[in-house]
Design a protein around this motif. Structure first.
Motif, short mmCIF file in Angstrom:
data_model
loop_
_atom_site.label_atom_id
_atom_site.label_comp_id
_atom_site.label_asym_id
_atom_site.label_seq_id
_atom_site.Cartn_x
_atom_site.Cartn_y
_atom_site.Cartn_z
N LYS A 160 0.81 -1.21 0.00
CA LYS A 160 0.00 0.00 0.00
C LYS A 160 0.85 1.27 0.00
O LYS A 160 0.54 2.25 -0.69
N GLU A 161 1.96 1.27 0.74
CA GLU A 161 2.79 2.47 0.86
C GLU A 161 3.46 2.86 -0.46
O GLU A 161 3.87 4.00 -0.64
N ILE A 162 3.57 1.91 -1.38
CA ILE A 162 4.19 2.20 -2.67
C ILE A 162 3.29 3.11 -3.49
O ILE A 162 3.75 3.96 -4.25
N GLY A 163 1.98 2.95 -3.34
CA GLY A 163 1.04 3.81 -4.07
C GLY A 163 0.65 3.28 -5.43
O GLY A 163 0.21 4.04 -6.29
N SER A 164 0.81 1.98 -5.64
CA SER A 164 0.43 1.37 -6.91
C SER A 164 -1.05 0.96 -6.84
O SER A 164 -1.87 1.65 -6.25
N THR A 165 -1.39 -0.17 -7.44
CA THR A 165 -2.76 -0.68 -7.44
C THR A 165 -3.21 -1.05 -6.02
O THR A 165 -2.39 -1.47 -5.20
N SER A 166 -4.49 -0.91 -5.74
CA SER A 166 -5.04 -1.31 -4.45
C SER A 166 -4.65 -2.74 -4.13
O SER A 166 -4.73 -3.63 -4.99
N THR A 167 -4.21 -2.98 -2.90
CA THR A 167 -3.77 -4.32 -2.52
C THR A 167 -4.91 -5.34 -2.62
O THR A 167 -4.66 -6.54 -2.75
N TYR B 220 7.36 10.56 -10.70
CA TYR B 220 7.30 9.87 -9.40
C TYR B 220 8.65 10.00 -8.70
O TYR B 220 9.45 9.09 -8.63
N ASP B 221 8.90 11.18 -8.14
CA ASP B 221 10.23 11.51 -7.62
C ASP B 221 10.61 10.81 -6.33
O ASP B 221 11.77 10.86 -5.93
N HIS B 222 9.65 10.18 -5.65
CA HIS B 222 9.97 9.54 -4.36
C HIS B 222 9.79 8.03 -4.37
O HIS B 222 9.95 7.38 -3.33
N LEU B 223 9.49 7.46 -5.53
CA LEU B 223 9.24 6.01 -5.56
C LEU B 223 10.52 5.22 -5.35
O LEU B 223 10.55 4.25 -4.58
N LEU B 224 11.60 5.60 -6.02
CA LEU B 224 12.84 4.81 -5.92
C LEU B 224 13.44 4.83 -4.52
O LEU B 224 14.12 3.88 -4.12
#
Length: 416
Positions: free
Chosen positions: A54-61, A296-300
């Motif tokens: 969830k914290e990654i911000g991708s598809t709903s878990t 997406y500057d904070h994903l990596l």
């Protein structure tokens, strides 16, 4: 009675002409990305669940396909390729301080509710530019999207461009709680601006902020809407977002891609990891975007490498549907059929070998002498062959162009 096995709901078989078209489309699009200097990467079809948590911000878990390996680790089929590329880049290019340009093609898996009627397995082809936070990087991505769509024959398409900081600034200025903010985001996505007004009226929100929300439906269009957005911007972050969009548009003029750009300051990204510009490309013949992307500057940094990034994904299944409805052909590899009998087998094999050495695709089909040509002509058409060479026992070849219907009779080469 023999039981027939069907595919599960939400997935399907792709074969013959459709499969050829899809692969040809992938090749054409990949070529554009390579022309911009992007290098291929392949990531696993499934990853540790943490890559898509969830914290990654991708598809709903809740929409992930999850399962366990032998050691008890929770794994997930990838619903989105960007987090996988981010994870790989943070690991493989940990010490690289120059920009990294990567491109990919692969399938994603989202367990949509069955009533939605959407495919659960989709093919994405995309690019990620890692290590640059600049208007030049943003413009390069958008220009690459425009070039990709033009390369496959699309002329009527629009790239809708926004910035997540504009909406975030409005929500911050409204001073609402997390639940109300989430509700407003959903209402914006559904273009329900009356619902937004009701929520704002129920709270003590400044009139200037309410007016900015009322303006949202009008902040869609050409570069002139950016001037209106600048006036409505509630704080410095929102004004900087609008300024960045103006700078990007200036660069897109240099690329010759500005005529396909519209702005939408009410746009909200599909993924929680978006931090800057977001964009979607639309065309006729499909109800959904054919391209989605954003910064997406904070994903990596969630994978150990603190570096800015931007990327996009072309949704091949949506794109193919649009091309089909617009009757835009995709050039595929030409297949040819050689039909022969026992008496002409030697000549047929020699011909096939000769053609293959020249790079032509040849399928050999042996027939019984009493069988009619029509059987094989129909087969060739069903399998989308371009031409059929029908070898007769009298040492003649009936050459049939299956696309035009033209025919000619020639002698088998090397036969006196």
């Amino acid at each position: 009675m023999e039981q027939k096995l069907h595919t599960p709901e939400g997935v399907r078989d792709i074969y013959n002409k459709e499969c050829e078209t899809k692969l040809a489309l992938q090749r054409k699009l990949s070529k554009v990305l390579h022309l911009y200097g992007y290098q291929d990467i392949q990531t696993p079809t499934f990853e540790y669940y943490e890559v898509f948590r969830k914290e990654i911000g991708s598809t709903s878990t809740q929409e992930l396909y999850k399962f366990f390996d032998r050691e008890g680790n929770i794994l997930a089929l990838r619903p989105d390729i960007t987090p996988s590329v981010a994870r790989a880049a943070a690991t493989l290019f940990e010490s690289e301080d120059m920009p990294i340009r990567l491109c990919y093609a692969g399938n994603t898996f989202i367990n949509h509710s069955s009533y939605q009627g959407r495919l659960k397995e989709n093919t994405q082809l995309g690019a990620e530019l890692i290590g640059l936070d600049s208007v030049e990087a943003d413009a390069e991505m958008l220009a690459m999207v425009a070039d990709s769509l033009k390369q496959i024959g699309l002329q009527e398409f629009q790239i809708s461009l926004g910035h997540v900081d504009f909406i975030r600034s409005l929500l911050k200025a409204a001073g609402l709680g997390e639940e109300e903010s989430r509700e407003i985001r959903a209402l914006i996505t559904n273009r329900n601006f009356f619902g937004i007004e009701e929520i704002l009226d129920a709270h003590e929100v400044k009139e200037s902020v309410k007016e900015a929300f009322r303006l949202l439906p009008e902040l869609t269009g050409g570069p002139e809407v950016l001037e209106q957005a600048m006036i409505a911007a509630p704080d410095l972050d929102a004004r900087l977002a609008v300024t960045r969009l103006q700078q990007i548009f200036r660069l897109l003029r240099l690329y010759g891609a500005d005529d396909h750009i519209t702005f939408d300051l009410s746009m909200i990204g599909n993924y929680g990891y978006y931090t800057g510009i977001i964009f979607r490309a639309y065309t006729f013949g499909t109800g959904d975007a054919v391209v989605r992307g954003g910064r997406y500057d904070h994903l990596l940094e969630k994978f150990g490498k603190d570096t800015p990034s931007i990327g996009f994904a072309i949704l091949l299944d949506e794109l193919m549907g649009a091309l089909g409805r617009q009757k835009i052909p995709v050039e595929t590899i030409h297949r040819n059929l050689i039909v022969y009998t026992e008496a002409t087998e030697e000549q047929a094999v020699a011909l096939a070998c000769s053609f293959r050495r020249k790079g032509r695709n040849i399928e050999l089909v042996k027939r019984e002498p009493e069988e009619e040509r029509e059987i094989y002509e129909n087969y060739a058409k069903r399998t989308s062959a371009a031409a059929m060479l029908y070898l007769r026992d009298d040492q003649k070849i009936e050459m049939v162009n299956l696309r035009t219907g033209d025919e000619k009779l020639v002698k088998i080469p090397g036969v006196d």
